[in-house]
Design an enzyme around this catalytic site. Structure first.
Site, PDB file in Angstrom:
ATOM      1  CD  GLU A 246      33.482  12.502  42.872  1.00 18.82           C
ATOM      2  OE1 GLU A 246      34.262  13.191  43.544  1.00 18.82           O
ATOM      3  OE2 GLU A 246      32.423  12.036  43.320  1.00 18.82           O
TER       4      GLU A 246
ATOM      5  CG  HIS B 215      35.870   5.060  48.669  1.00 16.70           C
ATOM      6  ND1 HIS B 215      37.003   4.951  47.889  1.00 16.70           N
ATOM      7  CD2 HIS B 215      35.302   6.239  48.336  1.00 16.70           C
ATOM      8  CE1 HIS B 215      37.097   6.019  47.121  1.00 16.70           C
ATOM      9  NE2 HIS B 215      36.083   6.813  47.372  1.00 16.70           N
TER      10      HIS B 215
ATOM     11  NE  ARG C 189      32.317   6.421  45.633  1.00 16.89           N
ATOM     12  CZ  ARG C 189      32.102   7.383  46.497  1.00 16.89           C
ATOM     13  NH1 ARG C 189      31.322   7.160  47.547  1.00 16.89           N
ATOM     14  NH2 ARG C 189      32.646   8.576  46.356  1.00 16.89           N
TER      15      ARG C 189
END
Length: 533
Positions: A113, A237, A289
């Protein structure tokens, strides 16, 4: 009601503590809805852990420190990362069905990720949180030493100075809890109390969090005299599904980890279909993020867009069905075939990086009170949480808190005062609560969002002051309801977020101020001292 340990919250943090203690202690788990209604159950991506010889603790620590923008506590980060393998082994021993991969060293598939230099995310397809929660929930329900109180709302903690006014070092003796169905308030006595209520995403208009995320534990601890830290760092997010019939549906970070590309949508005119992340960061879609969320926010505002596209249609259908079955099926239900067309996405509030100040065993400033998971602040996440570190923190700190509680001597159980409703009446106009709730979430979204200014923050602070007076007057005169309790907690948390943001005169990690765009050379956490009561 008398227990050895009262745990408020039934997510991964709360159930981890409960199951570790159940062999030696009488435990009650208090959940304001059902055990599966928290944020843990919604977590898609997975759990970050060092599980492969190509990876190392040092690399995982380094990735966490980079994402945290200089504000991670290095000793906390090291403790949690170095205990990642035992945490995963414990979950496997409980029966969590992680996705297998016969070619992998450990026998489980590891994905990657944003912000991670290695594949280290162990997962159960794209519904890891659900797989973990269902497994632990079944264990908790079956254990004779665990009492479960669903549809019970924790109101406030009970301190020893309530019984002995003026006592020098008060400790936590338990809490008041409302049975939501009957309205009756119970007095719960406990040697030790654990707050594991999750974050505070519902203080904002748009969030990936469930309706339960109203900052209850943070607000309760604050009112009880505990310090709170780093509340300005609210993680947005980058990719929440944009669709009128999809409420708070997250498109996992792992979609970008497996090659998903962010592009401008058809509404962008001649620029439609163009990737934009490389212009914002050399790491492109795999940047942390905060970088990705700000880039999307920038492109949306610059071009007047309602959303951007996340495109993974270059992957074959079999790959998408195997790796993202939940996302694939949900999008298909809404008429979006992700194997043929991009997914419309927008940023939304996702995670509260700050919380109640604790040590690495979850101990707060108030003896007898612990905070674990998103409710607590260990220093792991710094100014920006690295993807999939949150579930890891829940298990590692949950286990450490349980071990610390087991070392504590039994406490005498004084008689606790019953809840006093003698001076309140039934509310005459509950519409006031709905109006205040809506106003709070809207101005937090507009004034305290991804990009901030001092003027907007001061406007929010002024509105919060007025709202708080109104809410507390209402609380003082009328019988409590769940909506009123949640609103009371949200306005406390909103105040902490704004006060923290105003005190940080720089831009760092998730906090970006147009008035202070530079990053100061020295990184310091924002620690709020509770008011004297």
């Amino acid at each position: 009601m008398k227990f050895d340990v009262a745990i408020v919250g039934s997510g991964l943090a709360g159930l981890s503590v409960a199951l570790h203690l159940a062999e030696t202690r009488k435990v009650v788990v208090i959940s304001k809805r059902t055990l599966l209604d928290g944020a843990s159950n919604w977590a898609q991506g997975g759990i970050a852990a060092v599980l492969d010889s190509a990876d190392s603790h040092e690399q995982h620590i380094a990735d966490t420190l980079v994402a945290g923008a200089g504000l991670c506590d290095e000793s906390a980060t090291r403790f949690i990362v170095e205990n990642s393998r035992p945490a995963i082994d414990w979950l496997i021993s409980q029966g969590v069905p992680f996705t297998r991969d016969a070619t992998a060293e450990l026998g489980y598939h590891l994905t990657r990720e944003g912000g991670h230099s290695q594949r280290r995310i162990i997962h159960a397809a794209d519904a890891t949180g659900h797989a973990v929660q269902v497994t632990l929930e079944q264990k908790a329900r079956a254990h004779p030493n665990i009492t479960i109180l669903e549809h019970h709302f924790a109101i406030d903690l009970i301190k020893s100075d309530k019984i002995e006014p003026g006592v020098r070092n008060p400790r936590c003796l338990g809490l008041y809890v409302q049975d939501v169905n009957s309205g009756h308030v119970l007095t719960v006595s406990a040697d030790n109390t654990v707050l594991a209520t999750g974050g505070a995403g519902k203080v904002y208009l748009y969030t990936t969090n469930p309706d339960t995320a109203t900052g209850d534990g943070i607000a309760m601890a604050w009112r009880a005299g505990c310090r709170v830290a780093n509340m300005e760092f609210i993680q947005f997010h980058p990719t929440c599904l944009y669709h009128p019939f999809a409420k708070s549906f997250l498109i996992s970070e792992a979609v970008r980890g497996e090659g998903g590309l962010l592009k401008l949508p058809a509404e962008a005119g001649p620029a439609a279909g163009r990737r934009f992340m490389p212009a914002h960061d050399p790491r492109g879609e795999l940047a942390p993020r905060d970088v990705v969320a700000r880039a999307i926010d920038f492109e949306m505002k610059k071009r007047g867009l309602d959303y951007v596209d996340l495109d993974i249609s270059h992957q074959p259908v079999a790959f998408l069905e195997e790796h993202f079955p939940t996302i694939y099926a949900r999008c298909l239900e809404l008429g979006i075939d992700i194997s043929k067309q991009p997914i419309p996405v927008v940023p939304a509030v996702h995670f509260t990086c700050g919380g109640v100040v604790t040590d690495l065993a979850g101990r707060t400033d108030l003896p007898g009170l612990y905070a674990v998971g998103e409710t607590g602040y260990t220093g792991l996440h710094g100014a920006n949480r690295l993807a999939s570190n949150s579930l890891l923190e829940c298990v590692v700190v949950g286990r450490a808190a349980a071990q610390d509680i087991e070392r504590q001597p039994a406490q005498p159980a004084p008689e606790l005062p019953a809840w006093d409703e003698s001076r309140v009446t039934d509310a005459d106009e509950e519409v006031v609560i709905a109006h205040n709730w809506d106003e709070l979430r809207r101005f937090m979204w507009n004034y305290v969002g991804i990009v901030r200014t001092t003027k907007r923050l001061e406007r929010a602070q002024h509105r919060i002051r007025l709202l708080r007076e109104e809410i507390y007057e209402y609380y003082s005169h009328f019988r409590i309801t769940r909506d009123l309790l949640e609103l009371r907690n949200l306005v406390d948390v909103a105040s902490m977020i704004v006060d923290s943001a105003l005190s940080r005169r720089e831009s760092r990690g998730l906090h970006f101020s147009q008035d202070f765009p530079e990053t100061l050379p020295k990184a310091l956490p924002t620690v709020l001292e509770p008011p004297r009561r």
